[in-house]
Write a protein that holds these residues in place. Structure first.
Motif, mmCIF file in Angstrom:
data_model
loop_
_atom_site.group_PDB
_atom_site.id
_atom_site.type_symbol
_atom_site.label_atom_id
_atom_site.label_comp_id
_atom_site.label_asym_id
_atom_site.label_seq_id
_atom_site.Cartn_x
_atom_site.Cartn_y
_atom_site.Cartn_z
ATOM 1 N N LYS A 76 -9.969 7.909 16.376
ATOM 2 C CA LYS A 76 -9.297 6.802 15.713
ATOM 3 C C LYS A 76 -8.634 7.257 14.419
ATOM 4 N N ILE A 77 -7.364 6.937 14.256
ATOM 5 C CA ILE A 77 -6.650 7.245 13.024
ATOM 6 C C ILE A 77 -6.637 5.983 12.174
ATOM 7 N N PRO A 78 -6.895 6.119 10.851
ATOM 8 C CA PRO A 78 -6.858 4.918 10.002
ATOM 9 C C PRO A 78 -5.509 4.211 10.133
ATOM 10 N N PRO A 79 -5.519 2.869 10.153
ATOM 11 C CA PRO A 79 -4.282 2.114 10.347
ATOM 12 C C PRO A 79 -3.224 2.442 9.288
ATOM 13 N N GLU A 80 -3.677 2.790 8.073
ATOM 14 C CA GLU A 80 -2.714 3.122 7.021
ATOM 15 C C GLU A 80 -1.882 4.335 7.432
ATOM 16 N N ILE A 81 -2.580 5.307 8.036
ATOM 17 C CA ILE A 81 -1.893 6.539 8.427
ATOM 18 C C ILE A 81 -0.900 6.235 9.552
ATOM 19 N N ILE A 82 -1.334 5.413 10.515
ATOM 20 C CA ILE A 82 -0.437 5.047 11.617
ATOM 21 C C ILE A 82 0.812 4.375 11.055
ATOM 22 N N ALA A 83 0.600 3.445 10.115
ATOM 23 C CA ALA A 83 1.733 2.732 9.523
ATOM 24 C C ALA A 83 2.680 3.714 8.849
ATOM 25 N N GLU A 84 2.111 4.672 8.127
ATOM 26 C CA GLU A 84 2.938 5.666 7.428
ATOM 27 C C GLU A 84 3.717 6.518 8.444
ATOM 28 N N LEU A 85 3.013 6.915 9.517
ATOM 29 C CA LEU A 85 3.676 7.717 10.545
ATOM 30 C C LEU A 85 4.837 6.937 11.152
ATOM 31 N N GLU A 86 4.557 5.659 11.471
ATOM 32 C CA GLU A 86 5.613 4.849 12.086
ATOM 33 C C GLU A 86 6.804 4.711 11.153
ATOM 34 N N LYS A 87 6.508 4.603 9.865
ATOM 35 C CA LYS A 87 7.596 4.480 8.899
ATOM 36 C C LYS A 87 8.396 5.778 8.856
ATOM 37 N N GLN A 88 7.675 6.897 8.818
ATOM 38 C CA GLN A 88 8.375 8.171 8.696
ATOM 39 C C GLN A 88 9.246 8.463 9.911
ATOM 40 N N TYR A 89 8.809 7.995 11.085
ATOM 41 C CA TYR A 89 9.591 8.255 12.287
ATOM 42 C C TYR A 89 10.560 7.113 12.608
#
Lengths: 297, 543, 305
Positions: C40-53
């Motif tokens: 599980k990846i912390p939701p904050e990291i997922i959000a950041e990844l989605e933003k970066q991509y």
């Protein structure tokens, strides 16, 4: 009636084609009826894992200890079903599309053929992979609603999309034929008599196209079977514990290795599949030589 | 006559000339575009599994990427061939009596591959980068053990100076933890906590990991990297100790059969990743001199969705766990000599005694199932068994389905194989009834397995929760005495695998590798399946 | 002809637009996310990844962002291979596939036409039957079965060629042969059929009557006409070779673009999938166009003669 009669006349002339047709008939009947007399069920596991062919297991067994003869016949069932239904889908679309395009002609024909060209330039198999994986669960739900087991959803999607990728050639050929037939006196006469277009298409054109349809039918089935095995190899085939020839063969690819040969796992399903494809192709070629007006001319 | 003769002669030249021309053009084309490289021959060739996602140690999560990263980078600690923790960039460290403060001394000869001095500040800044939410590191939680590490990592805290890591001078790094963490020195040897050369990260942006740009501090430096083709690394002359093998070529072949064929035809010296060995060949390879297996910290288990019928009933969960003939699965399907698992924590954790767990007992299973209202499997609801459709996944699932039908008479379990990414997503959403899962420990301690199942934990994914279990985990974290801590962990696992059974363990994984012992030294089986390439040597060639 | 070429090229633009849009939207709306991992990846990291991509917000928003980049020739970043752009990956892998594919193509043409010609000359004799049986086998045996058998035979048992890999000329031979076999078979069948028809035509009879040798008749006169359907087939053959390279490149560990067709879709990497699909479609359009031009030219020359 007429196409079947034509088919019969052509096949009768050539003993080799008779043999091909009989072989296909045999495979189909074994798959439908013979499978019940092997003494095993296609998904029944046992401790007899990876056994060589013997009196008890004519084709040997697989990793899970299932009887390979039963599974090969079951695979024949699924493969033939996928190919047959897929071909039917492609046939329906291809014939309808080609007939309309050729019959209406002009601007409509131009646009419709452009669309075919566009679809030709799509990486269809890649799209099929994406489609199958993204729609699988929805279809499983739909199947449940009509009381069918959900693990047939892959198969239904394969029917649909493999059929959808194969109609283009058929549409092009049918259109070409319709363009020629349209100019024939009997069509012109019917038009002059004020018959409806649908009637002309159905009663006059379709029977004249039946020969060519049968020819391409026998040639589409093998290509759908090959596509299905290709998808199975990539892991997008029918769901376990169902099996098709494609999944059986791709499961057995590992057996070609320098350490130990599990030859029966490849030779039986692969051999039967190849023989079936050969028979279908021979039949298709033979019929085409005899029936296709383009070849005949 | 004359003309026809000359024309025939001319024509007779046409074919050879055009063939030669075509061949020339073809070779030229191949040279220019086909990636035909003439790099120096490697001393050692490794099949490392798939193409790495990245070589940024702060970002990567996979084992195969980790291996290359740990050849290129080195943390405060490292491992020897046996897998024991030894000093790395830090030559020594002092742990405070309460187990909360670690003071590392960086070795004075520590250098980057370009000759620059490596300091404690490099660690400090690299850890900041790893934790910083904009880096989006999946593994940043490895630094959540630090005081305020989690707050900074999730963006709640903006001031890094409040995080529990300080560098009073260039040789000293002081780390403060939230609670005593027995395995912290294992974490510091992990790639996530390795330092990166921040000046080149700044200069090249995301391109800093490319050959010619990457500056590293491990035993090797990156020389060449062609996508899906090969990676070439060379001994780092500025590394603090000599590196026995000079040049290593890494083949990122993801097809197991191709890997095995390469090894069999002696085109590669070592297959290090078990996914690169065709699973069906394992039983026939097991008695070969080049086959090496070692148990390692990973378990295969079944997750029950306790929020869905019929798995909300503990008797049903127990019945399914008890009916599973695990020996049948490991002997027939996986066949790499995997030990059967009745509990979750793999054997090998020092000082830990796992509970008995539920072993194969079909009679008890049938009794429990009948008691739950499904005698002989009658009336059992339609459920689906989720699994990943790769490797031996489908075969294992098929076997389980058949075993439950045979032992319990349940016929309504349907298989639901999904592609890897979809499978992960479905599991994450807990959108399954039963799911074949696996867990690879991050470090050698039962905690890495047991803390997954706290109520609503991110990796729990069963819907199960138990107050007492959560409390026990908290207590265990505050106890510095290892023996008492292990006792509590034992009791926790007992709840998990004997009393409540939200999961049913199936087997423990084994690590597998292929190499000829006379051609490779410094590769020893170890529980963490962690083999540092700086330890490798070629017997007879050891400098 | 020029007008047709220009029209076809202009037509290609909306086609490619539709293809890329369809792929992107399909991949994005399919279940599973490119960021799914085992742990599980912390939701904050997922959000950041989605933003970066640029994969945050509604699908339409993501689509607009992506198409904006594509319009500028940027196919976006790869998600599976971090720190690499799709452009970079295509630039590095496409040439490899082109080398392999073109060799397979040349082999298929050469052997296909030769075998087809031989079969036509020996029409209905044993040689013809044998060649046609081989050709049918070539079409009917899936490449993922054929390739391992060839490796076993030529690489492991006979030690003639390397088993896998890329980087030296001997490593290209086996995969190129495996890739070419189905198309060799198809071209042989086409050549035979078309030659048999042409040999019945009047101008051949005239040529024979003139006393020209059988070889001259065959190669100088008949083949020139009989080649037309093969040119017509070259477009689909190119598509087939590209699709076939998915399997062949995987089985031989070749660093080409083939494996990306499937892997990127399975990894739910929308940029990579759309990128390779774009390349694939462009190639197909180009090949079909080239085939048509060639057909046109040859056809005109034939008619003039």
């Amino acid at each position: 009636m007429k196409p079947l009669h034509q088919f019969y006349l052509v096949v009768k002339r050539d003993t080799f084609l008779v043999a091909c047709a009989l072989f296909l008939l045999l495979v189909a009947s074994l798959a439908i009826v013979g499978i019940h007399y092997t003494g095993y069920s296609y998904n029944e596991i046992s401790d007899a894992s990876l056994l060589e062919p013997s009196h008890a297991h004519w084709f040997g067994t697989d990793v899970n200890g299932r009887d390979l003869l039963t599974r090969t016949l079951f695979g024949a069932r699924i493969s033939l079903l996928v190919a047959a239904v897929g071909t039917l889908v492609s046939l329906t679309i291809g014939v309808t599309y080609g007939m309309i395009s050729g019959y209406v002609g002009g601007r409509v024909d131009n646009i419709m053929m452009r669309v075919v060209e566009i679809i030709y330039s799509l990486p269809t198999l890649v799209l099929v992979i994406v489609m199958v994986t993204s729609l699988e669960d929805h279809v499983a739900g739909l199947l449940k609603n009509v009381g069918l087991p959900g693990n047939y959803s892959r198969m239904v999607l394969l029917f649909l999309f493999l059929g959808l990728t194969q109609w283009l050639t058929m549409a092009r050929i049918i259109r070409g034929q319709v363009l020629v037939l349209k100019q024939q006196p009997f069509v012109q006469a019917s038009l002059a008599l004020g018959q409806s277009h649908a009637r002309i298409l159905w009663q006059h054109l379709l029977p004249n196209l039946s020969g060519i349809i049968i020819v391409y039918l026998t040639l589409t089935i093998p290509s759908i079977m090959l596509d299905e095995s290709f998808l199975s190899f990539l892991g997008v085939g029918v769901q376990a514990p169902l099996a098709s020839w494609g999944t059986l063969v791709s499961d057995a690819v590992f057996s070609i290795n320098p350490i130990k040969l599990y030859w029966w796992m490849l030779i039986f399903p692969g051999g039967l599949m190849t023989l079936t494809l050969l028979a279908l192709n021979f039949l298709g070629d033979g019929l085409r030589d005899a029936l296709d007006p383009r070849v005949r001319k | 006559m004359n003309t026809s003769l000359s024309s025939r002669r001319r024509r007779s030249l046409v074919l050879p000339v055009s063939i030669a021309g075509a061949a020339f053009l073809f070779i030229a084309f191949f040279y220019l575009f086909g990636g035909w490289t003439l790099s120096a021959p490697a001393d050692f060739i490794i099949c490392n599994g798939d193409e790495p996602q990245s070589l940024d140690p702060a970002i990567v999560t996979g084992q195969l990427e980790g291996r290359i990263c740990l050849a290129l980078f080195e943390g405060l600690t490292t491992r020897n061939a046996k897998g024991d923790i030894i000093p790395g960039m830090a030559e020594s460290w002092i742990i405070s009596p309460d187990g909360l403060t670690y003071t590392f001394t960086i070795r004075p000869e520590a250098k980057w591959s370009n000759g620059e001095k490596l300091t404690a500040y490099d660690f400090l800044n690299s850890w900041e980068r790893t934790l910083n939410p904009t880096t989006a590191s999946d593994y940043s939680y490895q630094l959540y053990y630090l005081v305020n590490g989690e707050a900074y990592g999730t963006g709640k805290l903006k001031d890094f100076s409040k995080v529990g890591v300080k560098a009073p001078d260039e040789h000293t790094l002081v780390v403060t933890l939230t609670h005593p963490t027995a395995y912290f020195l294992e974490l510091t040897s992990f790639q996530t906590l390795c330092p990166v050369h921040l000046a080149s990260v700044k200069k090249y942006g995301s391109n800093w990991i490319k050959p010619g740009k990457m500056i590293s501090n491990g035993p090797y430096v990156l020389k060449e990297w062609r996508l899906n083709d090969y990676i070439l690394v060379e001994a780092n002359p500025n590394y603090w100790r000599p590196v026995p093998i000079h040049r290593i070529k890494i083949l990122p072949t993801n097809n197991p059969t191709a890997c095995f064929n390469l090894f069999y035809s002696k085109k590669t010296d070592l297959i290090i990743d078990k996914t690169s060995i065709p699973p069906s060949l394992v039983p026939d390879l097991r008695d070969k001199p080049y086959f090496h297996a070692n148990p390692f910290g990973a378990t295969s288990f079944i997750r029950f969705n306790v929020k869905r019928k019929p798995f909300d009933d503990v008797r049903v969960r127990k019945a399914l766990a008890l009916a599973l003939d695990k020996k049948d699965i490991v002997e027939k399907i996986t066949r790499a000599g995997e030990p059967v698992a009745n509990n979750l924590v793999p054997p090998g954790s020092v000082g830990y005694t796992p509970p008995q767990g539920l072993s194969y007992n079909p009679d008890e299973a049938r009794r429990l199932l009948a008691e739950a209202g499904y005698p002989g499997g009658k009336g059992f609801p339609d459920v689906k068994l989720l699994y990943a459709g790769r490797g031996s996944g489908p075969q294992v699932a098929t076997e389980m389905q058949a075993l439950w039908r045979r032992e319990l008479g349940i016929t309504s379990i349907e298989l639901r194989g999904q592609e890897w990414k979809v499978y992960l997503n479905t599991q994450q959403l807990i959108d399954f009834d039963l799911c074949i899962s696996a867990w690879v420990g991050d470090y050698n301690d039962p905690q890495t397995f047991l803390d997954m199942f706290i109520t609503d934990g991110g990796n729990n994914l069963t819907g199960w929760g138990n107050r007492q279990y959560d409390e026990m985990l908290k207590t265990s974290e505050s106890i510095p005495d290892p023996a008492r801590r292990m006792n509590i962990l034992h009791d926790m696992e007992k709840i998990l695998v004997e009393d409540e059974v939200p999961i049913a363990p199936v087997y423990f994984y084994v690590g597998m590798s292929l190499y000829y012992p006379e051609k490779l030294g410094g590769f020893e089986p170890n529980f963490v399946d962690d083999h540092r390439w700086g330890e490798f040597y070629i017997p007879g060639k050891k400098p | 002809m020029n007008a047709i070429i220009i029209r076809r090229l202009i037509q290609a633009i909306p086609v490619l637009f539709i293809v890329v849009s369809l792929t992107f939207l399909l991949v994005r709306s399919a279940p599973g996310s490119p960021f799914s991992t085992e742990k599980k990846i912390p939701p904050e990291i997922i959000a950041e990844l989605e933003k970066q991509y640029d994969l945050n917000g509604t699908i339409l928003h993501q689509y607009r962002q992506y198409m904006g980049k594509v319009a500028h020739g940027d196919l976006g970043p790869s998600i599976r291979y971090l720190n690499r752009s799709v452009n970079e990956i295509i630039m590095q892998t496409l040439p490899v596939s082109m080398v392999l594919g073109s060799l397979a193509y040349v082999l298929a043409l050469f052997f296909g036409i030769t075998l087809g010609g031989l079969a036509a000359i020996r029409h209905n004799q044993l040689g013809d039957r044998f060649i046609m049986l081989l050709a049918l086998l070539g079409i009917s045996v899936p490449s993922f079965v054929l390739a391992p058998i060839m490796v076993m035979l030529f690489a492991i048992k006979l030690h003639l060629l390397p088993v896998a890999g890329w980087g030296s000329p001997d490593q290209i031979i086996l995969p190129a042969i495996c890739l070419s076999i189905p198309f060799t078979a198809a071209i042989a069948r086409l050549t035979r059929g078309s030659l048999l028809e042409v040999l019945k035509l009047d101008f051949i009879r005239t040529a024979r009557a003139k006393g020209l040798s059988e070889n001259t008749v065959l190669f100088r006169h008949a083949l020139k006409v009989a080649i037309l359907p093969i040119i017509g087939y070259s477009g689909p053959a190119a598509a087939g070779i590209l699709t076939g390279s998915i399997v062949i490149e995987t089985l031989f560990g070749i660093p080409g673009i083939g494996p990306f067709f499937v892997n990127s879709a399975l990894n739910r990497d929308p940029f990579m999938t759309s990128g390779v699909v774009l390349v694939f479609s462009s190639f197909l359009i180009l090949f079909n166009l080239l085939a048509d031009i060639l057909y046109f030219v040859v056809d005109r020359r034939v008619k003039m003669e």
